[in-house]
Design a protein around this motif. Sequence first.
Motif, PDB file in Angstrom:
ATOM      1  N   GLY A  88       0.823  -1.204   0.000  1.00 13.46           N
ATOM      2  CA  GLY A  88       0.000   0.000   0.000  1.00 13.46           C
ATOM      3  C   GLY A  88       0.851   1.246   0.000  1.00 13.46           C
ATOM      4  N   GLY A  89       0.227   2.391   0.188  1.00 10.43           N
ATOM      5  CA  GLY A  89       0.945   3.637   0.260  1.00 10.43           C
ATOM      6  C   GLY A  89       0.903   4.374  -1.053  1.00 10.43           C
ATOM      7  N   ASP A  90       1.783   5.365  -1.201  1.00  6.10           N
ATOM      8  CA  ASP A  90       1.798   6.241  -2.374  1.00  6.10           C
ATOM      9  C   ASP A  90       2.838   5.789  -3.388  1.00  6.10           C
ATOM     10  OD1 ASP A  90      -0.111   7.799  -1.151  1.00  6.10           O
ATOM     11  OD2 ASP A  90       1.381   9.081  -0.193  1.00  6.10           O
ATOM     12  N   THR A  91       2.792   4.580  -3.882  1.00  6.64           N
ATOM     13  CA  THR A  91       3.752   4.095  -4.858  1.00  6.64           C
ATOM     14  C   THR A  91       3.304   4.527  -6.245  1.00  6.64           C
ATOM     15  OG1 THR A  91       4.175   2.172  -3.483  1.00  6.64           O
ATOM     16  CG2 THR A  91       4.885   2.042  -5.783  1.00  6.64           C
ATOM     17  N   VAL A  92       4.197   5.142  -7.033  1.00  4.86           N
ATOM     18  CA  VAL A  92       3.890   5.591  -8.390  1.00  4.86           C
ATOM     19  C   VAL A  92       4.728   4.761  -9.351  1.00  4.86           C
ATOM     20  CG1 VAL A  92       3.948   7.510  -9.994  1.00  4.86           C
ATOM     21  CG2 VAL A  92       3.454   7.921  -7.581  1.00  4.86           C
TER      22      VAL A  92
END
Length: 102
Positions: A88-92
């Motif tokens: 999860g999280g803000d991985t781009v």
Amino acid sequence: MALALSACDKPTTVVTPAPAVVAVPVPGPAGPTGATGATGSTGYTGAPGASGDTGASGATGATGATGTTGTTGTTGDTGAKGDRGRTGGDTVIVVPPPPPAR
């Protein structure tokens, strides 16, 4: 005028003696040849000769044959366990566009 050389002033008459006759003996004919002489003794043995020089170095030998291939090594140990990944999280994720057609 006559000159005379002497130890005194009195003139002296010089008398030359008559030559002496000498009898020289004439050699006779040669005698017969003498007998052959005895053979001389054998000479001493000579000293030993000096040592000869060292011979030249031999040619270099041929290169040896290639050795055989070594045996396969054993399988290595299992590597260490990696850290657990983040979820999860803000991985781009960036995907580049396809190249233009020519």
